[in-house]
Structures are given as structure tokens and as C-alpha cells.
Design a protein around this motif. Structure first.
Motif, PDB file in Angstrom:
ATOM      1  N   THR A  77       0.877  -1.245   0.057  1.00 57.69           N
ATOM      2  CA  THR A  77      -0.034   0.169   0.096  1.00 57.69           C
ATOM      3  C   THR A  77       0.741   1.425  -0.035  1.00 57.69           C
ATOM      4  OG1 THR A  77      -1.810  -1.136   1.204  1.00 57.69           O
ATOM      5  CG2 THR A  77      -1.931   1.293   1.204  1.00 57.69           C
ATOM      6  N   LEU A  78       1.869   1.266   0.762  1.00 55.47           N
ATOM      7  CA  LEU A  78       2.722   2.168   0.724  1.00 55.47           C
ATOM      8  C   LEU A  78       3.579   2.566  -0.548  1.00 55.47           C
ATOM      9  CD1 LEU A  78       3.957   4.796   2.468  1.00 55.47           C
ATOM     10  CD2 LEU A  78       5.406   3.409   3.461  1.00 55.47           C
ATOM     11  N   THR A  79       4.066   1.491  -0.998  1.00 55.89           N
ATOM     12  CA  THR A  79       4.612   1.634  -2.296  1.00 55.89           C
ATOM     13  C   THR A  79       3.660   2.341  -3.393  1.00 55.89           C
ATOM     14  OG1 THR A  79       5.889  -0.542  -1.946  1.00 55.89           O
ATOM     15  CG2 THR A  79       5.683   0.250  -4.184  1.00 55.89           C
ATOM     16  N   ALA A  80       2.566   1.956  -3.305  1.00 57.87           N
ATOM     17  CA  ALA A  80       1.516   2.356  -4.379  1.00 57.87           C
ATOM     18  C   ALA A  80       1.422   4.040  -4.008  1.00 57.87           C
ATOM     19  CB  ALA A  80       0.071   1.858  -4.181  1.00 57.87           C
ATOM     20  N   ILE A  81       1.403   4.572  -2.802  1.00 59.98           N
ATOM     21  CA  ILE A  81       1.165   5.758  -2.388  1.00 59.98           C
ATOM     22  C   ILE A  81       2.459   6.530  -2.993  1.00 59.98           C
ATOM     23  CG2 ILE A  81       1.182   7.534  -0.732  1.00 59.98           C
ATOM     24  CD1 ILE A  81      -0.704   5.359   0.948  1.00 59.98           C
ATOM     25  N   VAL A  82       3.563   6.016  -2.900  1.00 60.30           N
ATOM     26  CA  VAL A  82       4.820   6.721  -3.218  1.00 60.30           C
ATOM     27  C   VAL A  82       4.732   6.868  -4.677  1.00 60.30           C
ATOM     28  CG1 VAL A  82       7.267   6.485  -3.318  1.00 60.30           C
ATOM     29  CG2 VAL A  82       5.930   5.910  -1.144  1.00 60.30           C
ATOM     30  N   ALA A  83       4.571   5.662  -5.382  1.00 61.24           N
ATOM     31  CA  ALA A  83       4.472   5.528  -6.924  1.00 61.24           C
ATOM     32  C   ALA A  83       3.481   6.718  -7.155  1.00 61.24           C
ATOM     33  CB  ALA A  83       4.046   4.186  -7.387  1.00 61.24           C
ATOM     34  N   GLU A  84       2.319   7.091  -6.588  1.00 62.07           N
ATOM     35  CA  GLU A  84       1.312   7.917  -7.264  1.00 62.07           C
ATOM     36  C   GLU A  84       1.991   9.280  -7.104  1.00 62.07           C
ATOM     37  OE1 GLU A  84      -3.400   7.480  -6.485  1.00 62.07           O
ATOM     38  OE2 GLU A  84      -2.346   8.338  -4.638  1.00 62.07           O
TER      39      GLU A  84
ATOM     40  N   GLU B  94       5.179  10.344  -6.984  1.00 61.21           N
ATOM     41  CA  GLU B  94       6.552  10.258  -7.952  1.00 61.21           C
ATOM     42  C   GLU B  94       5.873  10.425  -9.489  1.00 61.21           C
ATOM     43  OE1 GLU B  94       9.853   7.983  -5.502  1.00 61.21           O
ATOM     44  OE2 GLU B  94       8.675   6.823  -7.016  1.00 61.21           O
ATOM     45  N   ALA B  95       4.819   9.636  -9.763  1.00 64.17           N
ATOM     46  CA  ALA B  95       4.341  10.016 -11.100  1.00 64.17           C
ATOM     47  C   ALA B  95       3.868  11.251 -11.351  1.00 64.17           C
ATOM     48  CB  ALA B  95       3.170   8.896 -11.383  1.00 64.17           C
ATOM     49  N   ALA B  96       3.119  11.759 -10.455  1.00 70.54           N
ATOM     50  CA  ALA B  96       2.703  13.515 -10.275  1.00 70.54           C
ATOM     51  C   ALA B  96       3.739  14.184 -10.496  1.00 70.54           C
ATOM     52  CB  ALA B  96       1.786  13.563  -9.334  1.00 70.54           C
ATOM     53  N   ARG B  97       4.558  13.839  -9.494  1.00 67.00           N
ATOM     54  CA  ARG B  97       5.931  14.970  -9.649  1.00 67.00           C
ATOM     55  C   ARG B  97       6.655  14.928 -10.865  1.00 67.00           C
ATOM     56  NH1 ARG B  97      10.690  12.275  -6.559  1.00 67.00           N
ATOM     57  NH2 ARG B  97      10.631  11.027  -8.575  1.00 67.00           N
ATOM     58  N   ASP B  98       6.694  13.836 -11.382  1.00 72.31           N
ATOM     59  CA  ASP B  98       7.620  13.722 -12.818  1.00 72.31           C
ATOM     60  C   ASP B  98       6.765  14.155 -13.984  1.00 72.31           C
ATOM     61  OD1 ASP B  98       9.416  13.042 -11.197  1.00 72.31           O
ATOM     62  OD2 ASP B  98       9.310  10.734 -11.479  1.00 72.31           O
ATOM     63  N   ALA B  99       5.355  14.220 -13.809  1.00 69.07           N
ATOM     64  CA  ALA B  99       4.634  14.343 -15.015  1.00 69.07           C
ATOM     65  C   ALA B  99       4.714  15.896 -15.642  1.00 69.07           C
ATOM     66  CB  ALA B  99       3.080  13.835 -14.738  1.00 69.07           C
ATOM     67  N   ASP B 100       4.693  15.967 -16.919  1.00 62.93           N
ATOM     68  CA  ASP B 100       4.892  17.312 -17.565  1.00 62.93           C
ATOM     69  C   ASP B 100       3.608  17.772 -18.383  1.00 62.93           C
ATOM     70  OD1 ASP B 100       5.046  15.715 -19.933  1.00 62.93           O
ATOM     71  OD2 ASP B 100       7.059  16.075 -20.146  1.00 62.93           O
TER      72      ASP B 100
ATOM     73  N   LEU C 115      10.879   3.480   1.442  1.00 68.24           N
ATOM     74  CA  LEU C 115       9.575   4.042   0.959  1.00 68.24           C
ATOM     75  C   LEU C 115       9.397   5.344   1.857  1.00 68.24           C
ATOM     76  CD1 LEU C 115       7.711   0.849   0.916  1.00 68.24           C
ATOM     77  CD2 LEU C 115       8.217   2.249  -0.979  1.00 68.24           C
ATOM     78  N   GLN C 116       9.659   5.464   3.210  1.00 68.53           N
ATOM     79  CA  GLN C 116       9.354   6.755   3.880  1.00 68.53           C
ATOM     80  C   GLN C 116      10.224   7.908   3.493  1.00 68.53           C
ATOM     81  OE1 GLN C 116       7.061   7.395   5.901  1.00 68.53           O
ATOM     82  NE2 GLN C 116       6.600   5.790   7.422  1.00 68.53           N
ATOM     83  N   THR C 117      11.496   7.492   2.963  1.00 62.81           N
ATOM     84  CA  THR C 117      12.085   8.686   2.423  1.00 62.81           C
ATOM     85  C   THR C 117      11.912   9.169   0.990  1.00 62.81           C
ATOM     86  OG1 THR C 117      14.241   7.655   3.696  1.00 62.81           O
ATOM     87  CG2 THR C 117      14.729   9.141   1.726  1.00 62.81           C
ATOM     88  N   ARG C 118      11.418   8.215   0.228  1.00 62.73           N
ATOM     89  CA  ARG C 118      11.034   8.609  -1.121  1.00 62.73           C
ATOM     90  C   ARG C 118       9.787   9.173  -0.923  1.00 62.73           C
ATOM     91  NH1 ARG C 118      10.203   3.126  -3.997  1.00 62.73           N
ATOM     92  NH2 ARG C 118       9.199   4.509  -5.670  1.00 62.73           N
ATOM     93  N   LEU C 119       8.760   8.693  -0.149  1.00 66.59           N
ATOM     94  CA  LEU C 119       7.476   9.616   0.179  1.00 66.59           C
ATOM     95  C   LEU C 119       7.744  11.120   0.614  1.00 66.59           C
ATOM     96  CD1 LEU C 119       4.496   9.582   0.997  1.00 66.59           C
ATOM     97  CD2 LEU C 119       4.879   9.126   3.046  1.00 66.59           C
ATOM     98  N   LYS C 120       8.691  11.497   1.659  1.00 70.78           N
ATOM     99  CA  LYS C 120       8.985  12.656   2.163  1.00 70.78           C
ATOM    100  C   LYS C 120       9.389  13.659   0.834  1.00 70.78           C
ATOM    101  CE  LYS C 120       9.463  11.360   6.683  1.00 70.78           C
ATOM    102  NZ  LYS C 120      10.764  11.227   8.053  1.00 70.78           N
ATOM    103  N   ALA C 121      10.348  13.104  -0.013  1.00 67.90           N
ATOM    104  CA  ALA C 121      10.878  13.672  -1.210  1.00 67.90           C
ATOM    105  C   ALA C 121      10.009  14.125  -2.215  1.00 67.90           C
ATOM    106  CB  ALA C 121      12.022  12.950  -1.685  1.00 67.90           C
ATOM    107  N   ALA C 122       9.070  13.142  -2.244  1.00 67.81           N
ATOM    108  CA  ALA C 122       7.845  13.388  -3.367  1.00 67.81           C
ATOM    109  C   ALA C 122       6.896  14.154  -3.259  1.00 67.81           C
ATOM    110  CB  ALA C 122       7.681  12.204  -4.086  1.00 67.81           C
TER     111      ALA C 122
END
Length: 507
Positions: A256-263, A265-271, A464-471
Motif C-alpha cells: 500500500t505504501l509503495t502505491a502511495i509513493v508511486a502515485e 512520484e508519477a505526479a511529480r515527474d509528469a509534464d 519508502l518513507q524517504t521517497r515519500l517525504k521527497a516526493a
């Protein structure tokens, strides 16, 4: 049969016209109109957190709202653990071992949900001695409740507030007939009537593109109907959520946390908006039945990958707009017509679903209008609103904490829901007492993800927590920019700055 059933229902729902019947007065602190999931979640929290008296009324005979009217094979789209009322678990916490939901948290059936709400009413609310239940009643703007059984009239008086839970009264085919003409001799059934049909059919025609239509398609396939004999009139393609990513329980914590992070990161990187949807689809966060057709609808519908595979077996899909009429030999659509026969069974799956009215303030003086305050979370939202009513006095403060999250209709609403949910969460993070309530709330299934014991040494979890905070903050800024580009809304800047500047918790 569906149209006749609806007419009978409409006749039963009319208020009696007699004016000489005695009128009693029934007074309580709160009067809740509607005993569906929203009304019941409100009542449960108010009963638990206040000493208030409550009247609950509904035009149906049992609590449960539209679940009483739904087709027999209906199930929750998401896990049972995320639905119902705060005080009482729904389901057994089971992970399904067989079927199209195998390996995931159980999904309650419509019958189980109705029995659950009946149990909440009979074993929790009524025994409190502070709740009065008025089934088979309608109430007018004059505040008079009228029994649909004997015409008895009672004037309802709310000392504190009225709660209008009818905004969430989902429209289903059994109560809302087709908006197209059906000629004499044509067989047009609701999904409920389909389960009782005992005559051979030359083929089946599913009319509608929402979750009811998907459920009906799966039911037909499960009962051995050849997919080549099914025609699916699907006016619009929909983005669908992947159920594997909506599993907020201990067994699925990392997933579940992986999905939240991926979501994020996708929004962060989308142009661009198309790029965002492409990234979400690549991560299997959003899905569609036909990968070659661009979706124009999004309603928080959730399917498993196994269900998606079954739905793709139906290849006779008609994309010519909405049905205007069914004649004995043809179906007339917005942009053309297709052949049919009187030996075909047409299934009406085109009811409106959850109403989508304009957003309004939740707290309105003597009235509460529950709405989403977190994306796709009706039960949690209702319980949270009731908690604010129980613990805060200032109406402006309460409204600031629960700005409505829109009920989705189109893909752009994915962004709108995310941004408004994040804005609300940023405000909630400033209230330590709310965080404590989230941790103890059965319907708040995500806060625990960020405070699980004995996981600090887990490198996967820590990563995952680190990626979450960064994204998180860059993702919200990117979402706001994408929304502004699509809508040209200057106020989106205010939303973004309010969220990013807040010292919000990751939850």
C-alpha cells in the motif's frame, strides 16, 4: 418489469394528502434524514462521542440506504475494513482465497452490508436509549415526517441540527429506470431482474459504462454466457483504480505504501495531463478495460486485475454515445444505430450512481450536509464530520477543516480530489487531537502506516518513507500546475501554497 417496478415504488413514496390526521411532535438534538452509510456513520459517531439524542428516518424499511435496492450480486468495490461505521467492524478480516478477488481483503456483499447496518441499529444505536428510528418515513421541507405505512404525521424538531444525508443516496437501476424509450415487445431488465430471468436469450446487451455494468458483465461471464454473444454499449471508457493498491491492512502495508509513493512520484515527474495518466497506468495505479481508448470518465471505481482480465473478454463494444431508444429490431444511439431482436435481453445499467451536485458548506447553521472530505471515502468522511460536530464549537473552524472534496465524474477530478484532500490533511495536521482520533478510528485506515511499531529498522520501509517525504511537496505543486493549465484557475495557486507551506504530517 423495471419500469413498472419503478412506477409502483414512486406511488408508494408519495406523501399522503390527508390533513386531518393528528400531528405529534418528536424532538431530539439531531435529526438525521437518510439511513445509508453516511447517515449511519454520522449517527454512530454522534452516539459514541456525545450524549445527544438522535432521530434517524428513511423512506426504506431497513437501514443501509441504496444497498437495500441494489442487485443481488453487488459487492463492495473496496475492502470491507474501510467501510461501515467506526464502532463496529464489517467482515471478519478475511483474505479471499478463491474467485476474482483472491489474495486480497474480503469484499462484503450487498446482503452482508444490509445485515451489518441492521445489526448496528439494533445492537448499538437503539440500545443506547438515545436513538429513535423511523423507517418507512418521508419528511418534507416543513419538517413533518409522514409514515408511508399508516400516514401518521410527526413534526420533527432538531434542537441542534438537521443532518441531510440524502445527498449520498446512490441511484441504482431498480429505483431509477432507463432514460431511453423501450418499445413494446422488447425485453429490458434491471440487473436484479436479470438474475430471475429464466428464458433463453439470443444474446445479451449491457447498457452502461459504470461499475454496475462491469458487475453485470462479470455475472454473465461467471454464469457461462459466451462473451461473443454479449454486446456492451459503453458510451465512455473509464479510468479504474487497481484494488491491489487499496489494501490498508498490516498484511499489505508495504504494498500500500509503495502505491502511495508511486502515485506521488508519477505526479511529480509528469509534464502534462496525458503524461500523468500514462505514468499512473504504467505503475498499474490506474487501469482501463480497453488500452486503445482514452478514458473520459473517472468515478473511483475499483477492480482487481483478475476482474479486468475477464471484462476484456467482451470485445463487442459499441461506442456510439448513449442509447436513445430500443426498438424491436434496432437500438438507436446518439451517433447511429445497431441491430437487435426481441429475443435479446437488454440490461439497464445506466442509472446515475452517486449524485454529483455542486459543493456546499458542510456546516450550515441549523443544518449539516455531509460530503466527501477525503477522496473516495464516504463513510470516513461522515464519521469525521460527526467528530468535528462533537468536539468543536466554531462553525467557521469546522468548515475550514472539511472543505468538500468533489465527487468524481471526469479524469481531471483525479487531480481535484488529490489536491483538495491534501489541503484538508494539511489543516488536520495542525490539530494533535485529530491525529489521536485518526489513530483510533476504524475508518481511518492509513494513519497507522506512518506510525507502525517495530519497522524503523526495516530498510524497505525506511526507503519508502524517504521517497515519500521527497516526493510529496513537489508532487502537490506539480498537480496544482497541471490543474491550472487545464482549467486556467488562478485560485489553484492558493491551494498549492497553502499545502506546501503547511508543516503537514505525511498522513
Amino acid at each position: 418489469m423495471g419500469i413498472a417496478t419503478q412506477r409502483i415504488g414512486a406511488a408508494l413514496m408519495r406523501r399522503p394528502t390527508e390533513t386531518n390526521m393528528s400531528e405529534h411532535i418528536l424532538e431530539a438534538d439531531y435529526v438525521i434524514v437518510g439511513a445509508g452509510a453516511v447517515g449511519m456513520a454520522m449517527a454512530d459517531t454522534l452516539a459514541a462521542e456525545t450524549a445527544a439524542s438522535i432521530v434517524i428516518l428513511d423512506r426504506r424499511a431497513r437501514p443501509g440506504g441504496h444497498w437495500n435496492d441494489a442487485y443481488p450480486f453487488v459487492r463492495l468495490h473496496g475492502p470491507s475494513v474501510t467501510y461501515g461505521v467506526n464502532s463496529t467492524p464489517l467482515g471478519n478480516g478475511r483474505i479471499d482465497a478463491v474467485g476474482l478477488n483472491a489474495g486480497l481483503n474480503e469484499l462484503a456483499s450487498g446482503a452482508e452490508i444490509c445485515a451489518y447496518f441492521e445489526r448496528v441499529m439494533q445492537e448499538r444505536l437503539l440500545p443506547s436509549g438515545r436513538v429513535t428510528w423511523l423507517p418507512l418515513h418521508e419528511v418534507g421541507e416543513d419538517g413533518v415526517a409522514v409514515s408511508l405505512v399508516n400516514g401518521m404525521r410527526q413534526r420533527l424538531v432538531a434542537r441542534r441540527r438537521w443532518v441531510d444525508a440524502t445527498q449520498a443516496d446512490t441511484q441504482v437501476p431498480a429505483t431509477h429506470g432507463p432514460r431511453f424509450k423501450v418499445a413494446e415487445g422488447v425485453t429490458c431488465l434491471t440487473p436484479t431482474e436479470l438474475t430471475r430471468w429464466r428464458q433463453p436469450a439470443a444474446g445479451h446487451v449491457i447498457i452502461g459504462g459504470g461499475k454496475t455494468a462491469m458487475d453485470t458483465a462479470l455475472w454473465l461471464l461467471a454464469h457461462g454466457v459466451d462473451p461473443d454473444t454479449i454486446t456492451w454499449v459503453r458510451p465512455r471508457e473509464s479510468w479504474l483504480l487497481n484494488r491491489a493498491n487499496v489494501q490498508p491492512t498490516e498484511a499489505f502495508a508495504v504494498q500500500t505504501l509503495t502505491a502511495i509513493v508511486a502515485e506521488l512520484e508519477a505526479a511529480r515527474d509528469a509534464d502534462s495531463l496525458p503524461d500523468l495518466y500514462a505514468r499512473l497506468e504504467a505503475e498499474q495505479l490506474l487501469q482501463r478495460i480497453d488500452p486503445t481508448v482514452q478514458p473520459t470518465m473517472y468515478r473511483c471505481a475499483i477492480v482487481s486485475e483478475a476482474e479486468l482480465g475477464q471484462l476484456r473478454r467482451i470485445t463487442r463494444v459499441v461506442r456510439m454515445g448513449h442509447v436513445q431508444a430500443i426498438e424491436p429490431d434496432r437500438i438507436v444511439l446518439d451517433r447511429g444505430e445497431i441491430a437487435t431482436t426481441t429475443r435479446h435481453v437488454h440490461v439497464h445499467c445506466s442509472a446515475g450512481g452517486l449524485p454529483r451536485g455542486p459543493a456546499q458548506a458542510v456546516f450550515q447553521g441549523h443544518r449539516i450536509v455531509p460530503q466527501y472530505v477525503r477522496r473516495c471515502s464516504p463513510a470516513f468522511s461522515a464519521a469525521f464530520i460527526a467528530h468535528l460536530e462533537a468536539t468543536l464549537d466554531d462553525e467557521q473552524e469546522k468548515n475550514a477543516l472539511c472543505e468538500p472534496v468533489p465527487v468524481p465524474e471526469v479524469p481531471l477530478d483525479w487531480l481535484r480530489m488529490h489536491l483538495q484532500t491534501a489541503k484538508n490533511q494539511a489543516r488536520w495536521s495542525q490539530y494533535p487531537d485529530l491525529h489521536d482520533w485518526f489513530r483510533s478510528s476504524r475508518l481511518e485506515n492509513y494513519t497507522w502506516l506512518f506510525s507502525r511499531p517495530n519497522v524503523q529498522a526495516d530498510p524497505t520501509w525506511k526507503g519508502l518513507q524517504t521517497r515519500l517525504k521527497a516526493a510529496r511537496d513537489p508532487a502537490l505543486e506539480s498537480m496544482a500546475i497541471l490543474l491550472r493549465c487545464e482549467e486556467g484557475m488562478q485560485e489553484v495557486d492558493d491551494v498549492a501554497s497553502a499545502m506546501v507551506s503547511s508543516a503537514s504530517q505525511p498522513w
